[in-house]
Design an enzyme around this catalytic site. Structure first.
Site, mmCIF file in Angstrom:
data_model
loop_
_atom_site.group_PDB
_atom_site.id
_atom_site.type_symbol
_atom_site.label_atom_id
_atom_site.label_comp_id
_atom_site.label_asym_id
_atom_site.label_seq_id
_atom_site.Cartn_x
_atom_site.Cartn_y
_atom_site.Cartn_z
ATOM 1 N N GLU A 79 0.873 -1.173 0.000
ATOM 2 C CA GLU A 79 0.000 0.000 0.000
ATOM 3 C C GLU A 79 0.907 1.218 0.000
ATOM 4 O OE1 GLU A 79 -3.194 0.078 -0.244
ATOM 5 O OE2 GLU A 79 -3.818 -1.954 0.255
ATOM 6 N N CYS A 98 -2.452 9.547 2.080
ATOM 7 C CA CYS A 98 -2.056 8.835 0.851
ATOM 8 C C CYS A 98 -3.101 9.016 -0.230
ATOM 9 C CB CYS A 98 -1.828 7.355 1.142
ATOM 10 S SG CYS A 98 -3.227 6.541 1.915
HETATM 11 P P1 NDP Z 1 8.010 5.137 4.893
HETATM 12 O O1 NDP Z 1 8.036 4.371 3.631
HETATM 13 O O2 NDP Z 1 9.115 6.058 5.196
HETATM 14 O O3 NDP Z 1 7.900 4.153 6.147
HETATM 15 C C1 NDP Z 1 6.850 3.215 6.279
HETATM 16 C C2 NDP Z 1 7.240 2.185 7.325
HETATM 17 O O4 NDP Z 1 8.331 1.414 6.848
HETATM 18 C C3 NDP Z 1 7.698 2.793 8.645
HETATM 19 O O5 NDP Z 1 7.242 2.001 9.721
HETATM 20 C C4 NDP Z 1 9.204 2.709 8.519
HETATM 21 O O6 NDP Z 1 9.859 2.698 9.745
HETATM 22 C C5 NDP Z 1 9.358 1.370 7.832
HETATM 23 N N1 NDP Z 1 10.655 1.171 7.182
HETATM 24 C C6 NDP Z 1 11.572 2.092 6.821
HETATM 25 N N2 NDP Z 1 12.642 1.495 6.218
HETATM 26 C C7 NDP Z 1 12.367 0.167 6.201
HETATM 27 C C8 NDP Z 1 13.058 -0.981 5.713
HETATM 28 N N3 NDP Z 1 14.242 -0.883 5.113
HETATM 29 N N4 NDP Z 1 12.489 -2.195 5.855
HETATM 30 C C9 NDP Z 1 11.263 -2.315 6.440
HETATM 31 N N5 NDP Z 1 10.563 -1.266 6.927
HETATM 32 C C10 NDP Z 1 11.105 -0.043 6.812
HETATM 33 O O7 NDP Z 1 6.609 5.885 4.879
HETATM 34 P P2 NDP Z 1 6.074 6.979 5.895
HETATM 35 O O8 NDP Z 1 6.019 6.393 7.260
HETATM 36 O O9 NDP Z 1 6.831 8.253 5.685
HETATM 37 O O10 NDP Z 1 4.569 7.136 5.385
HETATM 38 C C11 NDP Z 1 4.203 7.996 4.361
HETATM 39 C C12 NDP Z 1 4.003 7.216 3.074
HETATM 40 O O11 NDP Z 1 3.024 6.198 3.272
HETATM 41 C C13 NDP Z 1 3.465 8.084 1.956
HETATM 42 O O12 NDP Z 1 4.109 7.747 0.752
HETATM 43 C C14 NDP Z 1 1.992 7.678 1.906
HETATM 44 O O13 NDP Z 1 1.386 7.928 0.663
HETATM 45 C C15 NDP Z 1 2.075 6.224 2.218
HETATM 46 N N6 NDP Z 1 0.787 5.715 2.666
HETATM 47 C C16 NDP Z 1 0.110 4.854 1.861
HETATM 48 C C17 NDP Z 1 -1.145 4.402 2.232
HETATM 49 C C18 NDP Z 1 -1.902 3.423 1.388
HETATM 50 O O14 NDP Z 1 -2.825 2.811 1.910
HETATM 51 N N7 NDP Z 1 -1.579 3.228 0.126
HETATM 52 C C19 NDP Z 1 -1.779 4.850 3.481
HETATM 53 C C20 NDP Z 1 -0.966 5.730 4.256
HETATM 54 C C21 NDP Z 1 0.278 6.151 3.844
HETATM 55 P P3 NDP Z 1 10.443 4.067 10.348
HETATM 56 O O15 NDP Z 1 9.313 5.058 10.378
HETATM 57 O O16 NDP Z 1 10.868 3.661 11.685
HETATM 58 O O17 NDP Z 1 11.550 4.499 9.427
#
Ligand code: NDP
Length: 517
Positions: A256, A290
């Site tokens: 997602e 998102c």
């Molecule tokens: P990120 O991609 O930065 O992070 C998402 C999650 O992944 C966080 O828990 C993060 O941890 C974790 N993460 C980071 N690096 C890794 C890795 N190498 N391996 C596994 N997990 C990892 O997204 P954001 O948190 O900034 O969220 C915003 C984004 O989410 C936007 O692009 C938005 O559009 C999208 N989004 C999509 C939705 C959908 O349903 N399609 C709904 C809501 C948001 P940590 O924060 O600790 O780095």
């Protein structure tokens, strides 16, 4: 229990997990409005994540054996618990994510509704059923059922820290899986609260829903910890890293990802309603949605009126952290730089900012961005092509709805979108041809509040679906069973079949299918 006590409990419980895993590293989550510390949480390393997944694996047998009714009853207890503590959780969401309390209530409401739907519809969607065995196996009975995968790893973002992970958690649990959640490093208290609430509401299956906290490395460790599927919600670049980590062990993934959603405003649209929806879709949650509206394509017939309406409406918005504020601070400080870059590049390339912009007035205090509406943005600008994730909106004048659709679809993303028109036929036609997983006609974001509808994107917005029947099936494997009811005199799948049997079969197939041209 007061919020402060609740948080202490959450933090203590998380610290307990640290002790259990002899991990000493911790991190703080902070209030984006004030910088005050909300909680201190363990950084779970690979060993700690592995142990948590192992506990979830042990718990998964009993959870699956509860059956649909047993799981539904426990999911009901959980939603009851959340509903009774809505304000408490909303206060925490307000403090840790920054959004207004009322918006947090709305988010929690949606999550509760999904929990109810998933519990109530799991048996009908996934339970054993007989299907037609068809001509070739007419002497057999055929059965289909959807079995749980085992342990699901859920990795979530910070922008909707309750609703977004719950879209995976509720459906995975209802389908008979146990779940380990890794919340964003910006919202660990909310993740820990949700897991503590589970243990309180469902004391006989405490390990069915657990949380691990930390940074990206913790998420990566979850991908490699032996889970049976990873449901990831976040940005496309991180999604690729998650896929790569999961590929090492052929762990399936649900993606997602981000979006660059557009609204089409057609000649016959209710302009005031479209403007109201565009402003809400673009600016609520400080644009960190998102499925938020980032672009509008308005036909020449309505463009001037639409711009005037939007301009008037956004002038009344005020970011802040008090009760009167319309939206809060940016949750992730670094996102402000992205917003600033998109706006400044667009204006440098000739775009006009009717409100907001790049001057200090647009960034009134640390952490906040004023609503920014951009006109005449070139198609190749980042503000049109990349996810901005801030309270910004581009409005582009187009000849007609067909041009609007073409430009809407000219993006690598394809999450959601909206269409405004009074014609039902036109609205549905444009919605169908929009390259996105979800579209709402004469409203924005509504599909997210319909539990029966699947939620997910195409292209860079990801693949797989949460919510609805598709969302339940996402956390299962289809199991096919046949049972021979009566043996046939001639068994074609035996070395003992008569030599002429194949000729007879070819004759029958000729009679049944041969007439089709
Ligand atoms: P990120 O991609 O930065 O992070 C998402 C999650 O992944 C966080 O828990 C993060 O941890 C974790 N993460 C980071 N690096 C890794 C890795 N190498 N391996 C596994 N997990 C990892 O997204 P954001 O948190 O900034 O969220 C915003 C984004 O989410 C936007 O692009 C938005 O559009 C999208 N989004 C999509 C939705 C959908 O349903 N399609 C709904 C809501 C948001 P940590 O924060 O600790 O780095």
């Amino acid at each position: 229990m007061s919020l402060a006590e609740q948080l202490d409990t959450v933090t203590d419980e998380a610290a307990g997990t640290v002790d259990r895993h002899a991990t000493t590293q911790t991190f703080e989550s902070t209030d984006p409005a004030t910088g005050a510390v909300v909680g201190v949480f363990p950084v779970h390393d690979a060993a700690a994540v592995g142990e948590t997944v192992e506990r979830a694996r042990t718990a998964s047998r009993a959870w699956s054996d509860l059956g649909y009714d047993g799981r539904r009853q426990r999911l009901s207890a959980y939603r009851g618990y959340l509903a009774r503590r809505m304000h408490e959780l909303a206060d925490l969401v307000h403090r840790e994510n920054g959004k207004p309390h009322a918006d947090a209530i709305l988010e929690i409401t949606l999550a509760i509704d999904h929990l109810a739907w998933a519990g109530a519809h799991a048996r009908r969607t996934l339970g054993p059923r007989k299907v037609s065995a068809g001509l070739l196996a007419a002497n057999h009975a055929a059965y289909l059922e959807y079995q749980p995968l085992g342990v699901i790893g859920v990795i979530g973002p910070w922008n909707y820290p309750v609703f977004t992970p719950m879209g995976s958690i509720a459906y995975a649990l209802a389908a008979g899986n146990t779940v380990v959640v890794k919340p964003s490093e910006f919202t660990p208290a909310i993740g820990a609260w949700l897991a503590a609430a589970w243990r309180a509401a469902v004391p006989d299956a405490p390990d069915a829903l657990q949380v691990v906290t930390g940074f990206g490395d913790t998420g990566a460790a979850l991908c490699r910890a032996g889970v049976d599927k990873v449901a990831f919600t976040g940005s496309a670049p991180t999604g690729k890293k998650v896929m790569a980590a999961c590929a090492e062990n052929l762990v399936p993934v649900l993606m997602e990802l981000g979006g660059k959603d557009a609204m089409i405003v057609d000649d016959d649209a209710d302009v005031a309603a479209a403007a109201d929806a565009a402003v809400w879709g673009a600016m609520s949650n400080a644009g960190q949605t998102c499925i938020g509206i980032e672009r509008v394509y308005a036909t020449s017939a309505v463009y001037d009126r639409f711009v005037a309406e939007v301009t008037a409406q956004v002038r009344a918005l005020r970011p802040g952290s008090d009760d009167e504020a319309t939206y809060g601070p940016m949750t992730m400080p670094s996102q402000i730089d992205v917003v600033r870059r998109h706006v400044s590049e667009a204006t440098a390339a000739g775009a006009r900012a009717v409100t907001g912009g790049t001057d200090d007035d647009a960034f009134p205090a640390e952490g906040y961005v004023r609503p920014t509406v951009l006109l005449d943005v070139p198609d190749d600008a980042a503000a049109i092509r990349e996810e901005t994730f801030g309270p910004t909106l581009t409005i582009t004048e187009v000849r007609d709805a067909e041009e609007a659709l073409e430009r809407t679809n000219a993006t690598s993303y394809g999450l959601a979108g909206a269409v405004y028109t009074k014609s039902k036929a036109r609205g549905l036609d444009l919605a169908r041809r929009m390259r996105s997983g979800m579209t709402s006609v004469n409203s924005v974001l509504t599909f997210a509040s319909v539990p029966a509808l699947p939620f997910g994107g195409v292209g860079d917005s990801g693949f797989g679906r949460i919510h609805g029947e598709d969302g339940l099936k996402e956390f299962t494997r289809a199991k096919a069973i046949t049972r021979q009811r009566v043996p046939l005199p001639v068994n074609l799948m035996s070395f003992g079949r008569p030599a002429k049997a194949a000729d007879a079969l070819a004759r029958v197939m000729g009679l049944v299918h041969g007439r089709h041209r």
